[in-house]
Every structure is written in C-alpha cells, then in structure tokens.
Write a protein that holds these residues in place. Structure first.
Motif, short mmCIF file in Angstrom:
data_model
loop_
_atom_site.label_atom_id
_atom_site.label_comp_id
_atom_site.label_asym_id
_atom_site.label_seq_id
_atom_site.Cartn_x
_atom_site.Cartn_y
_atom_site.Cartn_z
N GLU A 379 -11.26 -21.42 -13.27
CA GLU A 379 -10.47 -20.42 -12.56
C GLU A 379 -9.59 -21.06 -11.50
OE1 GLU A 379 -10.51 -16.56 -12.78
OE2 GLU A 379 -10.67 -17.65 -14.68
N GLY A 482 -14.95 -12.17 -19.37
CA GLY A 482 -14.70 -12.26 -17.94
C GLY A 482 -15.07 -11.05 -17.13
N MET A 512 -13.37 -13.31 -14.11
CA MET A 512 -12.56 -14.45 -14.50
C MET A 512 -11.61 -14.07 -15.63
SD MET A 512 -15.50 -16.75 -16.42
CE MET A 512 -14.45 -18.20 -16.45
N ALA A 517 -13.20 -17.44 -19.82
CA ALA A 517 -14.53 -16.98 -20.24
C ALA A 517 -14.82 -17.43 -21.67
CB ALA A 517 -14.61 -15.45 -20.14
#
Length: 678
Positions: A379, A482, A512, A517
């Motif tokens: 991220e 995510g 995320m 993910a």
C-alpha cells in the motif's frame, strides 16, 4: 379591583390546568390498575419460559436455548439457610410487608449509599415475582406501577410461604438455570437439601446479577458477593460471630465434573450467539426465556466439520503435563463477515465458559506479518518484486533474529513471507514507518495498545494479543479484495410473533487496494504450496500464514524447548479460517511441542476439507485489469533458480568425478598442486 381581576385571570387557568392534569393522572392510573387487574394470577403456578431458537443461514432451526426444565421443590424441603439467605439479601421485611416495602426502599438506599455500591435492591420478593412472570423488563413508571398493583394482588391471594416457594422455584440463577434445586445441581452437583451454609449464601448472591456473579465466570467476584450475603446474615442475627467468621474463610467449592443433560446442539456457537446478543442489549434471561428467533450465519456443514476435527486427538499436540492442550477455531465468510462456525475449547463444555475463539488474547507471532508489514508495504508503494535486506541488523537497540539464525544477505519479497523470515519483515516495517503498519492493523480490526508502536509489531509482539475471530476477520480482506466486513454471528432477532427486535447493520472498511490484496493472496498461496504452511494444502486454491510464539527468555525456561502459541490463518475463495493451539497456563511443565505449520495447519486442513467437500472448486477473485507482472516475475525467478540449481548440481557431480581415487596423475597432478598453492 383591577388587581383582583388580574389575579383571577392568572389563577383560574392554572387551577384548570391542575384539574386537567389530575384527571389525566387519574385516568392513566385507572388504566394501569385495570390492566394489572386483568393479569391471570393462576399463571404463577405454571411458569414456563418460552424457548429461544437458533436459526442457521438456510433458515432452518438448528438449536434451542431452553431452560424450561424446572425441578420443583416444596418449601419444606429447602434448608433454612437458603431461605434466610434469600430473605436477608433480597427482602429483609418479606414477612412483615404487604407486597411493597416503603421502609425497605429507604433502608436499601441508605445501605447502598454507605457501601458505595448497590448491595440491596428496593423491590420486594413479591414484586420480583410479579415482574418476572408477567411484565416486561422496561424501566418505566407504568411498568413499575403495574408491578406494585400486581404485587398487592399476589399478597391478597397467596400466603407468604407460597409466594416464597414460587419465587425460589422460578428465579433465575444464571448458567441457563431457573429454580433453587437446579441451581444447587448446576453449581455444586447437589440436591438443595444437601447444600452448606456458604453454598446457600452463594446461591442467594446470584439473582441480583447472575452472569456477573457466576462463580464459573469469575470466582473472586462470586466470593465477594457471597461474603456480603454472609455479612447480612450476621447483621440480621441469623449467624453468630463464630459461624460468620468460619463461613467467610471457606473457599468456593464448585462441581468439577460435567452434568448429564441436553444443552442443545453446537454449544460453542450458541455461547457466542448469547454473548453477541447481550452486546446488543438483550439480557441473558430474555435470550433464554423470551421465545426469540435468532437468525444467524451458522452453516451446519462448517460447524460440524470443526466439531469433528476437535474430537480427533491425533490432530493436536500430545500433552506435556496433566493439562489438556487447548485450541480454538473460527470460520468466517469473507464477503459478509458472517461467522459460519466456531469451537472455543477442547474437553468438556461449560455453559458460557471462556470462549477461546472469541475471548482469547494471545500474541499471533508471524501470522501477523502479512497485516503488519507486507500488505501495508504494498500500500505504501513498495513493489512485490523488490529484494529485501536479510542480515543481522540493529534498530536503535532492537535486533531481530531469524528463526534458524541464518541470513541470506538479500531475499525476495515473496520468499521473505513464504518462508516466514523475520528480519525482512522488520526491515519493511521500518522502511514504511511504524505508523503505517499500526494504522493498517487498526483498520483491519486488530486491537492495539499505544505501546505496540514499535518494530516488534512486525513479528506479532503485541501488548495484549488477538483472538482467532479477530485474525479471521482481518485476513478476510485478502479474498474480498481489500475490504473487511465486521465479523458477526447474528443477522437479526425477532419475537415469537415475528416482530423484528434487532437487525445487524455491520460496517465494511476498504483497507487496501484490490490489486494489492490479490497480490498478497498470490504470495500466501506460496506459503501453502512451498513454504511453512504445506500441511494446510487442499485440492483447491488455498492461501494462508503460519505463526509461532516462543517461550519466555526467563530463568524458569532455561533449557526448555517448545512453543507457547501456534497459529494458522488461511483461506480459500469461499471461507477464512483461523486456528490457535496452546496451553491456557504457561509454565515449564506445560510446554507445547508444535509450530503453526504443524498442528494448526493440519487442523485447518481437516476442517476445510470436510466443510468444502461438496463445494465446487473455483479460483480466487481477480481485480479487473489486474496485471500478472508479479506472477510472471516469480515464474521467471523460479525458472532461473532451477537452472542455477541444475548447473550447481552438474558442477558438483563433475567435481566428484575428478576427485575419485586414481585420478589426477602426470600433468593433471602437477596442475592440481599448483592451484592448491595459489
């Protein structure tokens, strides 16, 4: 004259308003009296709470919360110690008042003030009988007025002895139990006729707050409340000073064996449903007797798969002492947050006992690495194709070590997580900043303490720890691209007539990016395929992470080998499962010989194989327009490693041929001697 007119103009409207208000109050009170007078007092003798039912995700009734089994006993069969204790703590002037005790209300208020807490209530035993049998638990003036009217009616129609007998046979004592006989049995394994003075005091201590004072939940609080009852008995001249002093010095002795009898199916899941319903504002008594319909995410196939695994001793470490190695597992639907199944113990079930699946707090070890370091690194913009430093480092006094104390100089992002190498995880967290990892974990639903803001966070060094439910919830973001859905068991609660009393509205958090993910899932598939989690492999796409926490580095554990906690948190495209294994208490005699990649991974494999046996195999969901650069790079890297491995093996074979006896004479022998000198 003008003054008198003004006075009349002011007073007359006020008097009219007062008259109207008095008429309104009179009408209201008349209605309350009329309603209370319509109550059928004959139901006092037929107290049958309605069972609450648990309904699964398929809208089928799968379990029943019923404590309608009353073992009625006559007042003459109940020891005087019990009667005295109940009267002393619940209604001291029971035999003197007519249903409502004004003096008792004032006295209770004064004693509560002196004690600094509520030690006595103002309601009489007769009022409690009226409230428990007829009225709602709403704390309103109308409900209180109906209670008072009904109490007076009960006193006119029943003797004191009959009222006390009805009360003792119907009052809730906690642990899903009503009535003094069943309470004596559930807590002490005895008939009520056989209980002692201190046991009688403990039972009398419970009706005020049965769950709070249950000795099975908190023995110290139960003893404090019991001693308060004994003090009331002494102050009211039921006990001599020597009897009182002897009694308060006695320990609490509870039954330590399992009772026969039906507690309903899926006890761990049902315990959690009760726990969750209480958090929504329902009382335990309402849940057990209110005839509620509790709609849940329970999947019987999943729950039975977990329970089958937990009856298979071969899946668990061998006990190193006289205590059972404990464990807990939770299975969550990542797309709704629905808890599909859970088991929170090994061994005998205790009603609403410690549920390790939801209440445990243990350090997660390396199982936290994807959440604390690797996912937040992606991220933060770090590429999954990066090479990470892997050598002995010192971060302002913090020097993490790899498990085998071996270091490779640099390792790939993929290998660092797949093979659970410690130093690279700390390096990543240091590079992105501790706050980035800390905030990522918080968004995932992992509870943290301010003292957790340090680099050991990357390796699971938490102040308090986590539960399997919290870990399953956090990992659910990976298959759900995510997004984390708050884990929960209950969808909605309705009354027996179908009225909706509660409906779950759970939060979802985008933690995320979908692409990151999915990349994490690809990496954690490697954990199962070739890394530390190979024992968790299924015949379908599977990803996950192992975790193991080490023994304390104290003198007591010098020379002792083993682990404290072992975890595996894994998932398929359908479900997320978290497994914890460990001892409840830690000492040198209770040390577990296992790692997260051993028993927890095997338990995961057993649960998921059974739970998904009739589910079609499908791949993990991929984000739209996802580029497979990472996967291609990993394939190329693996091919290069295989080629280098083959080349090295070939060179070793050639060298072995040259080093055979009889080889290397003449010029070759002279050349060899020259090289050895160089």
């Amino acid at each position: 004259m003008n003054v008198l007119n003004k006075v009349r103009r002011l007073v007359i409207p006020i008097l009219m308003l007062v008259v109207v208000l008095m008429i309104g109050v009179a009408i209201t009170l008349t209605k309350y009296v009329t309603d209370a007078s319509k109550l059928d007092l004959s139901k006092l003798e037929e107290p049958l709470p309605k069972p609450t039912v648990i309904i699964d995700k398929n809208s089928e009734v799968v379990s029943e919360l019923s404590s309608a089994r009353f073992t009625y006993v006559q007042l003459s069969d109940i020891p005087e110690e019990v009667i005295h204790a109940i009267v002393a703590v619940e209604d001291q002037r029971f035999f003197d008042h007519s249903g409502v005790d004004v003096r008792g209300i004032a006295r209770s208020a004064w004693r509560n003030y002196r004690a600094g807490s509520v030690v006595q209530g103002g309601s009489t035993i007769t009022q409690q009988l009226a409230k428990n049998l007829f009225l709602t638990s709403d704390r309103t003036y109308s409900r209180k007025f109906q209670e008072v009217v009904t109490a007076y009616r009960i006193e006119r129609e029943y003797s004191k002895e009959t009222i006390l007998e009805l009360y003792l046979n119907q009052i809730y004592f906690g642990e899903g139990t009503w009535g003094i006989q069943d309470a004596a049995n559930i807590y002490f394994g005895k008939d009520v006729q056989d209980i002692t003075l201190t046991e009688a005091a403990l039972l009398a201590a419970l009706p005020k707050a049965p769950t709070h004072y249950s000795p099975f939940q908190n023995e110290e609080k139960a003893k404090q409340r019991r001693d308060l009852v004994l003090n009331l008995l002494y102050n009211q001249d039921y006990l001599s000073k020597s009897e009182y002093e002897q009694a308060i010095n006695e320990k609490v002795h509870l039954r330590d064996w399992e009772l026969e009898g039906l507690r309903g199916k899926y006890p761990s899941y049902v315990d959690y449903v009760i726990e969750e319903a209480i958090s929504y504002g329902f009382s335990e008594e309402e849940i057990l007797t209110g005839g509620l319909n509790i709609f849940t995410h329970l999947d019987p196939a999943v729950q039975e798969a977990i329970e089958t695994a937990y009856t298979t001793d071969e899946l668990f470490p061998v006990n190193s002492g006289d205590e059972l190695v404990q464990s807990a597992s939770v299975v969550v639907d990542p797309y709704s947050g629905g808890v599909r199944g859970l088991v929170g113990y090994r061994g005998n079930h205790v009603y609403r006992g410690f549920n390790r699946a939801t209440q445990l707090e243990r350090q997660p070890g390396s199982a936290i690495k994807p959440l604390a370091a690797f996912a937040p690194a992606l991220e933060s913009g770090i590429s999954a194709n990066v090479q990470i430093v892997d050598r002995r480092l010192d971060f302002n006094g913090y020097s993490p070590k790899n498990f085998n104390d071996r270091y490779q100089g640099r390792v790939s992002f993929y290998d660092a997580l797949v093979h659970s190498i410690n130093v690279p995880a700390v390096v990543l967290l240091n590079e992105i900043g501790i706050s980035a990892g800390f905030e990522f974990l918080q968004k995932s639903g992992i509870p943290l303490h301010q003292e957790d803001r340090n680099l050991s966070l990357a390796l699971g060094g938490l102040t308090n720890g986590v539960s399997p439910l919290q870990m399953a919830q956090a990992f659910s973001m990976f298959p759900n691209l995510g997004t984390v859905n708050e884990a929960h068991a209950i969808k909605r609660v309705t009354s027996s007539s179908g009225e909706i009393l509660f409906e779950a509205k759970r939060e979802k958090v985008q933690v995320m990016k979908p692409e990151n993910a999915y990349t994490m899932t690809q990496i954690m598939m490697g954990v199962v395929e070739e890394g530390t989690g190979r024992n968790a492999a299924l015949n379908r796409p599977t990803a996950g992470k192992t975790g193991t926490t080490q023994l304390p580095s104290t003198s007591a554990f010098q020379g002792v080998s083993g682990a404290r906690d072992a975890w595996f948190v894994g998932y398929t495209p359908e479900l997320v499962t978290a497994v914890w294994v460990g001892y409840d208490k830690l000492d040198p005699n209770h040390v577990m010989s296992s790692t997260g990649g051993n028993h927890p991974a095997k338990i995961f494999q057993a649960i998921m194989s059974e739970a998904l046996q009739n589910t079609e195999v499908r791949p993990f969901q991929k984000p739209v327009n996802y580029q497979d650069d990472f996967k291609n790079n990993q394939s190329k890297e693996k091919e290069q490693k295989e080629k280098e491995k083959e080349k090295n093996e070939k060179e070793l074979k050639e060298k072995a041929k040259d080093d055979r006896p009889g080889k290397g004479k003449g010029r070759n022998q002279n050349r060899g001697r020259g090289n050895s000198r160089n």
